[in-house]
Design a protein around this motif. Sequence first.
Motif: not given
Length: 711
Positions: A163-172, A178-182, A186-190
């Motif tokens: 529900p928070g949109g698309i988050l993309e990262r390149s990581l080493r 660890a980080f939060p996806y916020t 407002t309803e059950e979400a996946e």
Amino acid sequence: MPGVFLLRGLVLLLLLLAFLDLRWPLPGRVVYLLDFSPSARESVFALAARLPPHAFYLAFAERAALLPGPTARRLDLGERTDLRAAFREAARLRPSRVVLVSDGLLEPVPPPFPLDALYVPPKPHVDLRLVPPPYPLFGETVGVGVVLEAPVPAEARLRVEGPGGILERSLRLSGRRAFPYTFPLTEEAEVRAVAEGPWGRSEARVRVAPADRAKAWVLGDPALARYLEAQGFQVEEGPLRFPLAADQVDLVAVGVGVPDLPEGAPEALRDFLRQGGGLLFTATPRGLFFGGWDRALPEELPLKPLGRKGAALVLVLDVSGSMAGEKLNMAVTGALELVRSAAPEDYLGVVLFGSGSRVLFPPRPMTAQGRKEAESLLLSVRAGGGTVLGQAFREALRLLQGVPVERKAVLVLTDGLISDPKEPILSLAAASGVEVSALALGPDADAPFLEELAQRSGGRFYRAAFPKDLPRLFLREGQKVFRGERLEGRFPVEAASHPLAQGFAFPPLAVLLPARAEPWAEVVLHSGGRAVLALGERGEGRVAALATDLSRSWQGWEGAAPFLGGLARYLAGSRQALALHAYPEGPGVRLVVLGRLEAPVARVGGREVPLVPTAFLRYEAFLEGEGVLLDGKRRIPLRLPLPGEWTPRDGEAVLRALSEGSGGRFLSLGDLPQAASAFLPLRPYLLGLALALFLLERLLEARSGRFPQVP
């Protein structure tokens, strides 16, 4: 007898050999424990052909199983590592020697036997997990924990969708990230996540459903009720029930006046606030200053009227003989309510009438000293005489002439028939320019006359069936007279630097009550030099006042519901909110709970771990497994970021400590044992044989009939 002495010598020899603890060499049993967990299995498979064929092999992950040979493979033993299960199965084989082949990414468990260990490097991999919020509330912004673990350095491309949109990262990665996806819940979400790289692909998904909804009781403000319902609040609009219980409501929104609520309501709301509840006052036509809350709760209301001119009211009180007892007592109680409801810029006076009239006190400002003197004089009133109103009414109008305020009013109370001529009184009221209200007490009051008196002067007429109704009706009249001013027009709104106002573009207001904020309050919205929204903390609760009527302002503004929902959640937060945080610490996590709890415990693996209070509204516990948090009727599942199969560790150091601590050896590939020797202890056999020869010796001596003499 030579035979006896020979036996005796053999017995002594056998006892000497038993004392020396001789052992007979036998072929031994070597047991290899092969780590088939996901992080180690590929390295173990690559090593299998170099392991000795003549040994016992146990594969283990979450479970352990006997293998027919070192090159056999099992992929059905689970995705985690349980060293205890492996040790239990190995002990059943009665090994002479045990060798653990692993990458060391496991929880160290002391072995029940000497343990040799061989280290193999873990597979390059990035493990991906999503940890849901433990106690998400409907409408709040929640965070799903995205946890990445790489036991050896690796690169990854991460994509998280929800529900928070698309988050993309390149990581080493090298270790744990660890980080939060916020997102607002407002309803059950996946939430779904994928990590990819040269090492392969990891996927995870989690569903988040609201654990609870905040409860709001809205009084007299239908517009606010609809906004809160749109934000997921459980809204109740019926009569408020007292006392207010902690599990009954989280927020009370008040758009009615003090007289509209039962007796004792201001005190009950103050206690609710001080004990951690949330209060919100709105400026409906009967709310906030119009409702007298600035006088009823002067220490709790964050806004006060700005630029009020004040008003004057003279109470003309019947003290005839028929008023004696409960009637007069309740009339005095009502007059005391008027005293308390008046502001310092308001004037209040009292004229008594019976057979004659008497000025109890002329209109005076209701400052602290003025209130104290008025209360003392009212408590001295006594009843007696007839019911002659005219002289007292003229005196009340005369007293108002010199009061320096624009708005002036008279309130007449009687329980009987007026004995003097009525028309002069009615004519005087009509010509005075003063609002005259009248209150008829009981069935014997001259109600038709009193109603006409109010109509001729533009005042209000009240009926009180019982004396107990007087304080409420007195207070209602006081709120009509001592009311604030309301401005109508177009008033631009400016937002202060406050988290509640960030991201909103506030449209102008159509209605505004001129107000100022108390020194202890924080102004969130203002218009020019006037405060529009102020909030603060009183006791353990939070309170706010909004100086506009929502039924006329912000209509059609899409941001109204989200803004008011956020404000309501903030106010209810001191009671409703429960924040849980988990910090990895060794083999488990340090759980920190912030919120109002009674006796919290965590139930993990069939045992209860109490949470220890470490600060105000803060509790902590160390947990090594997932479970539930229990507090009264509340049960909150604990899904925690515990160490996983791919949690980075110094596996080589773990295996070295296990082997050396148990009396075994840390091996290299060339040190692997091809066979093992076992030794049979001979002491029990030697002692048994010695005992048999000793008994034989005694038997021979008994048959010969003589015993050797002791020298």
